[in-house]
Design an enzyme around this catalytic site. Structure first.
Site, mmCIF file in Angstrom:
data_model
loop_
_atom_site.group_PDB
_atom_site.id
_atom_site.type_symbol
_atom_site.label_atom_id
_atom_site.label_comp_id
_atom_site.label_asym_id
_atom_site.label_seq_id
_atom_site.Cartn_x
_atom_site.Cartn_y
_atom_site.Cartn_z
ATOM 1 N N ARG A 38 -80.274 3.725 86.321
ATOM 2 C CA ARG A 38 -81.394 4.639 86.054
ATOM 3 C C ARG A 38 -82.659 4.264 86.819
ATOM 4 O O ARG A 38 -83.555 5.070 86.950
ATOM 5 C CB ARG A 38 -81.665 4.721 84.541
ATOM 6 C CG ARG A 38 -80.675 5.663 83.852
ATOM 7 C CD ARG A 38 -80.866 5.701 82.360
ATOM 8 N NE ARG A 38 -80.458 4.447 81.757
ATOM 9 C CZ ARG A 38 -80.549 4.178 80.460
ATOM 10 N NH1 ARG A 38 -81.028 5.090 79.640
ATOM 11 N NH2 ARG A 38 -80.128 3.025 79.980
ATOM 12 N N LYS A 90 -87.446 18.399 79.891
ATOM 13 C CA LYS A 90 -87.846 17.095 79.344
ATOM 14 C C LYS A 90 -88.795 16.438 80.337
ATOM 15 O O LYS A 90 -88.481 16.349 81.523
ATOM 16 C CB LYS A 90 -86.611 16.214 79.120
ATOM 17 C CG LYS A 90 -86.908 14.853 78.519
ATOM 18 C CD LYS A 90 -85.620 14.125 78.124
ATOM 19 C CE LYS A 90 -85.084 13.249 79.212
ATOM 20 N NZ LYS A 90 -83.972 12.391 78.812
ATOM 21 N N ASP A 138 -74.644 14.952 78.228
ATOM 22 C CA ASP A 138 -75.520 14.085 79.027
ATOM 23 C C ASP A 138 -74.678 12.971 79.638
ATOM 24 O O ASP A 138 -73.579 12.687 79.155
ATOM 25 C CB ASP A 138 -76.629 13.488 78.139
ATOM 26 C CG ASP A 138 -77.920 13.249 78.921
ATOM 27 O OD1 ASP A 138 -77.893 13.324 80.167
ATOM 28 O OD2 ASP A 138 -78.954 12.983 78.271
ATOM 29 N N SER A 180 -78.632 6.596 75.128
ATOM 30 C CA SER A 180 -79.083 5.212 74.925
ATOM 31 C C SER A 180 -79.679 5.065 73.527
ATOM 32 O O SER A 180 -78.975 4.770 72.559
ATOM 33 C CB SER A 180 -80.083 4.839 76.023
ATOM 34 O OG SER A 180 -80.517 3.529 75.852
ATOM 35 N N GLY A 193 -82.763 9.270 71.457
ATOM 36 C CA GLY A 193 -83.965 10.112 71.320
ATOM 37 C C GLY A 193 -83.798 11.484 71.962
ATOM 38 O O GLY A 193 -84.225 12.495 71.402
#
Ligand code: R5P
Length: 293
Positions: free
Chosen positions: A94, A190, A217, A221, A224
């Site tokens: 990421r 987002k 997705d 993680s 949220g």
């Protein structure tokens, strides 16, 4: 080819060996009292091409990366002619760009480390950002497990379900699922504050009233993102909400928070072994190693 069974993905590697017919090479792994890692290949790889199957998910993703590097080094020293690293979940993917000045690009550092250890090729599943692979110093490929996840929901009777991406960047994932589900697809928006990590999710023109919706997705993680998406879907009158993710890290109480938010089921793959990893990547990895995908 032989399949080296990395300690983080022993079952998956054994399934890949069984499905490809490539002999497996067991690995002895231990951790020294000071926390350092040790691996030893228990098989002959001289003159062989090898695939090391080793996920690098938490917990212990740093140790798992070191184990992968050490297995590559061991294989090369034992005479392997080509080493393919198969890391179903790639840690640090990421941090795929410099979001703020002063940062590095962690995924590229990891790739260079792995090449230095002896890796000649790299295979992963749904890397967070495909463009990262272009910067790898060895040939690198990502394959998508999203069709397998969508098939899981079709088998459960949810053909025609709405495929929802929690952000615009994940729309390609929703579209891959849509091809299997044969329903509609869309995305939320987002935005993330790069200093605090806080995100804000919004919806525009979603048509999910009375629909079964699968939020898809690459990574879950903290949960949220899925909790926020589920809240919006409830407000918009969705009848059923599910979550399909490739890499279900589920840090802390993420699973509980997602279920408490009204998500009926969370489905992930064995890139992150655990109770939601209901889909095996063995067929996909086997096909990729045989050059079929
Ligand atoms: C980010 O862009 C990823 O695709 C996931 O949406 C994100 O990593 C999920 O994180 P969390 O579960 O902590 O919201």
């Amino acid at each position: 080819m032989k399949v080296i069974c990395g300690p983080a993905s022993k079952e998956l590697a054994e399934a890949v060996s069984a499905q490809t017919g490539f002999p497996k090479v067991p690995v002895v792994a231990k951790v020294f009292p000071d926390g350092e890692f040790y691996v030893r290949l228990e098989g002959d790889v001289k003159g062989e091409e090898v695939a090391i199957v080793q996920t690098t998910c938490p917990p212990m993703q740093n140790g798992r990366l070191f184990q992968l590097a050490f297995m590559a080094d061991s294989a090369k020293r034992a005479g392997a002619t080509k080493v393919t690293a198969v890391a179903p979940y790639l840690a640090y993917a990421r941090q795929d760009k410099m979001f703020l000045s002063g940062e590095g690009i962690s995924v590229e550092t990891i790739a260079r480390m792995l090449k230095a250890a002896g890796i000649d090729e790299f295979l992963t599943i749904n890397i967070h950002a495909e463009h990262s692979l272009k910067q790898f110093p060895v040939p690198a490929k990502t394959v998508s497990a999203i069709p397998l996840i969508a098939e899981y929901f079709v088998k459960k009777g949810y053909e025609g379900a709405y495929a929802l991406a929690p952000d615009k960047g994940a729309m390609y994932i929703a579209q891959q699922a849509q091809k299997v589900l044969n329903g509609d697809a869309g995305h939320l928006n987002k935005t993330r504050d790069r200093y605090t990590g806080q995100t804000v999710q919004t919806a525009e023109g979603l048509k999910v009233k009375d629909q079964s919706v699968i939020i898809l997705d690459d990574i879950v993680s903290t949960g949220g993102t899925i909790v926020g998406a589920a809240k919006i879907l409830r407000e918009q009158g969705a009848a059923h909400v599910f979550c399909g993710c490739v890499h279900g890290l589920l840090i802390g109480d993420a699973e509980k928070r997602i279920l408490d938010a009204g998500v009926e089921e969370i489905v992930g793959t064995d890139s992150v072994p655990g109770n939601i990893s209901k889909i095996s990547l063995a067929p996909l990895i086997s096909q990729a190693l045989k050059g079929a995908v």
